[in-house]
Structure formats: C-alpha cells, structure tokens
Design a protein around this motif. Structure first.
Motif, mmCIF file in Angstrom:
data_model
loop_
_atom_site.group_PDB
_atom_site.id
_atom_site.type_symbol
_atom_site.label_atom_id
_atom_site.label_comp_id
_atom_site.label_asym_id
_atom_site.label_seq_id
_atom_site.Cartn_x
_atom_site.Cartn_y
_atom_site.Cartn_z
ATOM 1 N N GLN A 99 0.812 -1.222 0.000
ATOM 2 C CA GLN A 99 0.000 0.000 0.000
ATOM 3 C C GLN A 99 0.853 1.282 0.000
ATOM 4 O OE1 GLN A 99 -2.288 -0.992 3.483
ATOM 5 N NE2 GLN A 99 -0.719 -0.319 4.919
ATOM 6 N N PHE A 100 2.139 1.164 0.338
ATOM 7 C CA PHE A 100 3.034 2.324 0.331
ATOM 8 C C PHE A 100 3.854 2.427 -0.965
ATOM 9 C CE2 PHE A 100 2.333 1.556 4.891
ATOM 10 C CZ PHE A 100 1.870 2.819 5.253
ATOM 11 N N ILE A 101 3.701 1.450 -1.853
ATOM 12 C CA ILE A 101 4.403 1.474 -3.142
ATOM 13 C C ILE A 101 3.474 2.141 -4.165
ATOM 14 C CG2 ILE A 101 5.409 0.003 -4.965
ATOM 15 C CD1 ILE A 101 6.957 -0.081 -2.275
ATOM 16 N N PRO A 102 3.990 3.059 -5.001
ATOM 17 C CA PRO A 102 3.101 3.704 -5.980
ATOM 18 C C PRO A 102 2.350 2.649 -6.798
ATOM 19 C CG PRO A 102 5.268 4.746 -5.990
ATOM 20 C CD PRO A 102 5.371 3.551 -5.086
ATOM 21 N N PRO A 103 1.036 2.823 -7.000
ATOM 22 C CA PRO A 103 0.243 1.806 -7.712
ATOM 23 C C PRO A 103 0.817 1.403 -9.065
ATOM 24 C CG PRO A 103 -1.215 3.379 -6.671
ATOM 25 C CD PRO A 103 0.177 3.886 -6.456
ATOM 26 N N THR A 104 1.429 2.355 -9.772
ATOM 27 C CA THR A 104 1.974 2.028 -11.103
ATOM 28 C C THR A 104 3.160 1.060 -11.014
ATOM 29 O OG1 THR A 104 3.320 4.015 -10.938
ATOM 30 C CG2 THR A 104 1.274 4.185 -12.228
ATOM 31 N N GLU A 105 3.744 0.905 -9.821
ATOM 32 C CA GLU A 105 4.917 0.020 -9.685
ATOM 33 C C GLU A 105 4.550 -1.325 -9.057
ATOM 34 O OE1 GLU A 105 8.365 1.975 -7.957
ATOM 35 O OE2 GLU A 105 7.500 3.909 -8.530
ATOM 36 N N ARG A 106 3.287 -1.493 -8.710
ATOM 37 C CA ARG A 106 2.904 -2.697 -7.957
ATOM 38 C C ARG A 106 2.948 -3.967 -8.809
ATOM 39 N NH1 ARG A 106 -1.836 0.010 -3.987
ATOM 40 N NH2 ARG A 106 -0.404 1.585 -3.154
ATOM 41 N N LEU A 107 2.531 -3.864 -10.060
ATOM 42 C CA LEU A 107 2.524 -5.058 -10.919
ATOM 43 C C LEU A 107 3.949 -5.576 -11.118
ATOM 44 C CD1 LEU A 107 1.072 -7.091 -12.762
ATOM 45 C CD2 LEU A 107 1.309 -5.450 -14.633
ATOM 46 N N GLU A 108 4.854 -4.664 -11.421
ATOM 47 C CA GLU A 108 6.246 -5.061 -11.658
ATOM 48 C C GLU A 108 6.836 -5.744 -10.417
ATOM 49 O OE1 GLU A 108 10.450 -2.978 -12.929
ATOM 50 O OE2 GLU A 108 8.636 -1.760 -12.942
ATOM 51 N N LEU A 109 6.499 -5.200 -9.248
ATOM 52 C CA LEU A 109 7.006 -5.784 -7.995
ATOM 53 C C LEU A 109 6.463 -7.200 -7.803
ATOM 54 C CD1 LEU A 109 8.400 -5.691 -5.215
ATOM 55 C CD2 LEU A 109 6.376 -4.530 -4.333
ATOM 56 N N LEU A 110 5.160 -7.366 -8.016
ATOM 57 C CA LEU A 110 4.570 -8.702 -7.821
ATOM 58 C C LEU A 110 5.073 -9.695 -8.862
ATOM 59 C CD1 LEU A 110 0.917 -8.108 -6.613
ATOM 60 C CD2 LEU A 110 2.997 -8.390 -5.292
ATOM 61 N N GLN A 111 5.354 -9.203 -10.058
ATOM 62 C CA GLN A 111 5.937 -10.088 -11.085
ATOM 63 C C GLN A 111 7.320 -10.563 -10.631
ATOM 64 O OE1 GLN A 111 5.563 -7.388 -14.407
ATOM 65 N NE2 GLN A 111 3.848 -8.526 -15.292
ATOM 66 N N ALA A 112 8.103 -9.656 -10.059
ATOM 67 C CA ALA A 112 9.441 -10.028 -9.575
ATOM 68 C C ALA A 112 9.334 -11.021 -8.417
ATOM 69 C CB ALA A 112 10.209 -8.781 -9.147
ATOM 70 N N VAL A 113 8.324 -10.813 -7.547
ATOM 71 C CA VAL A 113 8.100 -11.748 -6.433
ATOM 72 C C VAL A 113 7.745 -13.124 -6.991
ATOM 73 C CG1 VAL A 113 6.505 -12.320 -4.547
ATOM 74 C CG2 VAL A 113 7.459 -10.005 -4.720
ATOM 75 N N HIS A 114 6.822 -13.138 -7.949
ATOM 76 C CA HIS A 114 6.399 -14.409 -8.554
ATOM 77 C C HIS A 114 7.585 -15.115 -9.204
ATOM 78 C CE1 HIS A 114 4.679 -16.999 -11.728
ATOM 79 N NE2 HIS A 114 3.801 -17.278 -10.795
ATOM 80 N N GLU A 115 8.374 -14.341 -9.911
ATOM 81 C CA GLU A 115 9.548 -14.886 -10.614
ATOM 82 C C GLU A 115 10.535 -15.522 -9.616
ATOM 83 O OE1 GLU A 115 10.051 -14.836 -13.889
ATOM 84 O OE2 GLU A 115 12.040 -15.760 -13.735
ATOM 85 N N GLY A 116 10.686 -14.892 -8.451
ATOM 86 C CA GLY A 116 11.674 -15.365 -7.467
ATOM 87 C C GLY A 116 11.183 -16.512 -6.598
ATOM 88 N N LEU A 117 9.887 -16.842 -6.716
ATOM 89 C CA LEU A 117 9.349 -17.937 -5.890
ATOM 90 C C LEU A 117 9.637 -19.286 -6.542
ATOM 91 C CD1 LEU A 117 5.812 -16.603 -4.851
ATOM 92 C CD2 LEU A 117 7.627 -17.281 -3.250
ATOM 93 N N ARG A 118 9.904 -20.256 -5.726
ATOM 94 C CA ARG A 118 10.011 -21.636 -6.209
ATOM 95 C C ARG A 118 8.612 -22.126 -6.596
ATOM 96 N NH1 ARG A 118 12.912 -24.907 -1.382
ATOM 97 N NH2 ARG A 118 15.068 -24.231 -1.643
ATOM 98 N N PRO A 119 8.519 -23.180 -7.397
ATOM 99 C CA PRO A 119 7.209 -23.781 -7.667
ATOM 100 C C PRO A 119 6.524 -24.133 -6.335
ATOM 101 C CG PRO A 119 8.885 -24.750 -9.083
ATOM 102 C CD PRO A 119 9.620 -23.866 -8.104
#
Ligand code: GEK
Length: 258
Positions: free
Chosen positions: A152-172
């Motif tokens: 909620q403290f990250i600018p909304p326009t940057e939230r998708l990119e952040l979650l994509q990076a989180v998804h990418e870094g997660l193991r199956p």
C-alpha cells in the motif's frame, strides 16, 4: 504437516513495554506527509496495534502459514518488515531445515530496533535484516514472500512489476502473503467501513484529532485499492490462485500460490 505440540510463541515483545503513540495528539500547524522516521519507529508497535484491526492475529497467523509453506533450504522474505514482527513469528514457527528469513525495510530507524530485538527474540530460523528499498532487492530461491501492509506504500503504477518479480523469485509451490488496507467498490460501503475503522481507533484510545491528523498525513502516501484490483494483479503477475484468509473491516490478508 508440522508438529503443533509446542505452545504458540509470538514475535512481539509484551505490550506493556511499548512506548505509547502520541505523535498526532497535539494540533499541528502543518501536516507533513507521513514518514517512517525515528519518532515513528519508537512507537511503531503501539501505533500499528491500535491502528490496524486484527494486526496481532495476522502476525501470529503469518507464523503458522510460514510453518506450512516454507520449504527446506529456501528463503522467506519479509518485505517492509518494520520492527520485524512477522519475521519473528516466522522464525519461531518454521520447522523446515535450512531456511533463512530476509527482513527488508528502507527505514533505517526500524532496522536499528529490529537488530536490537534480534538479540532477544531470535528464533530457530535465522533472520537477516537488510536496509534497502524492497523494489531493488532481488527475490530468489524463495518459498514464501510476505508483504504485510507494505504494498500500500508502493506507488500503484509500480505494484505489478514488484509482484511479477516476487512471482519470478518464488520456487514452484511457493506462496505470497499480502495484507492490505483496501478500498471498497461501493461508496456507501466505503463510508461505512471508514467509519468502522475510525470507531476501532477511538476504541483504542485515539482522539478525533489524532485520527484526522494521521489520516491527512497518510493521504497520497498509503494508497488503498479494491480487493478485486489486488486479486486481478496477483493473477496478472502469474499467481495461480489467491484466497482471502483474514478480513476485519477494510483490512484484508490474502495468500497466493505460484
Ligand atoms: C509488520 N510489515 O509489522 N522499501 C522498503 N520498505 C518500505 C518501502 C520500500 N520502498 N516502502 C515502505 N516501506 C510490518 C508493517 S509498515 C505498515 C509494515 C504500516 C516500509 C516502511 O518503512 C514501513 O516500515 C513498512 O514498509 C510499512 O508486519 O505502517 O501501516
């Protein structure tokens, strides 16, 4: 499934030892945008406990969720860890061997206090504090990522990119715990839930002045979105499923899996 025979332990110190949040108690001639500075860090436990309905329940449950989700030899990230409450809860509940918790925050005063706490509250799983902007921290070999009231403290326009990076870094099979203050789709519901949140804060001892000055300070700093927006973004980031596991008024926590 882990052994639940041990009594639950919580990662926060006893409430009686906390400094009382009075930061917005006196009338302010100018209300500055809210910052996570040394004054906030000094009263943070009390502030978040009296401001976020269900905060302690959520933190304790993050420990339990971590016990289920954390995989051997994987990293667990606590992004926007503040004083490390979720990290400590996870450190005490994870039984998978070889795990490490990376606790990230860009507010140095928070990290200083977290380091002090680590000396007393360390659990079986090590916690590594990192002072950095979470948007620049590479996520890798992760079995769990926690964003407990941080996105909620990250600018909304940057939230998708952040979650994509989180998804990418997660193991199956890895998971994300996402807790947020949400906006309601229906303006009437928005008004009712806002009133309920303020009633919660009054019941916690905050005055009308404290509530209104804090609200003004958080304007354009904490930007809530609807549950549908969060779930849509999780899907767009690649998460195969997301479920709400907790809601108390306009405060929600979801768990999503890769
Ligand atoms: C808890 N999760 O107690 N990079 C790193 N940290 C950040 C950034 C950023 N870009 N933006 C904000 N923060 C905690 C509570 S508090 C929620 C989280 C609240 C940090 C910020 O410094 C603060 O410590 C935290 O995110 C948000 O479980 O105060 O409502």
């Amino acid at each position: 499934m882990k052994d639940r025979s041990n009594p639950p332990r919580h990662g926060s110190p006893a409430k009686s030892s906390e400094a009382r949040d009075r930061l917005f108690a006196a009338p302010l001639s100018k209300i500055e945008a809210f910052r996570f500075d040394a004054q906030v860090a000094a009263v943070f436990d009390d502030m978040i406990d009296r401001s976020v309905p269900g905060y302690r329940t959520i933190v304790a449950a993050i420990g339990l969720l971590a016990g289920e989700i954390a995989q051997p030899d994987g990293y667990c990230y606590d992004l926007g860890c503040s004083l490390g409450a979720a990290s400590f809860a996870m450190a005490h509940e994870i039984t998978a061997p070889g795990c490490r918790i990376i606790a990230v925050d860009n507010a140095w005063p928070m990290l200083v206090r977290l380091r002090e706490r680590l000396r007393i509250l360390a659990g079986p799983t090590p916690v590594q504090p990192v002072c950095a902007d979470l948007r620049h921290v590479p996520i890798r070999n992760a079995s769990l990522v926690v964003l407990n009231f941080t996105l909620q403290f990250i600018p909304p326009t940057e939230r998708l990119e952040l979650l994509q990076a989180v998804h990418e870094g997660l193991r199956p099979g890895g998971g994300l715990i996402l807790s947020e203050k949400i906006a309601l789709e229906d303006p009437r519901q928005q008004a009712i839930f806002t009133d309920l949140h303020h009633a919660f804060k009054r019941a916690q001892g905050y005055s009308e002045l404290e509530i209104s000055q804090k609200r003004a300070a958080l304007e354009n700093v904490l930007i809530p979105e609807t549950l549908a927006t969060h779930r849509g973004r999780l899907k767009a980031s690649g998460f195969s499923s997301s479920e709400v596991w907790f809601q108390y008024f306009n405060f929600v926590s979801l768990v999503a899996f890769k």
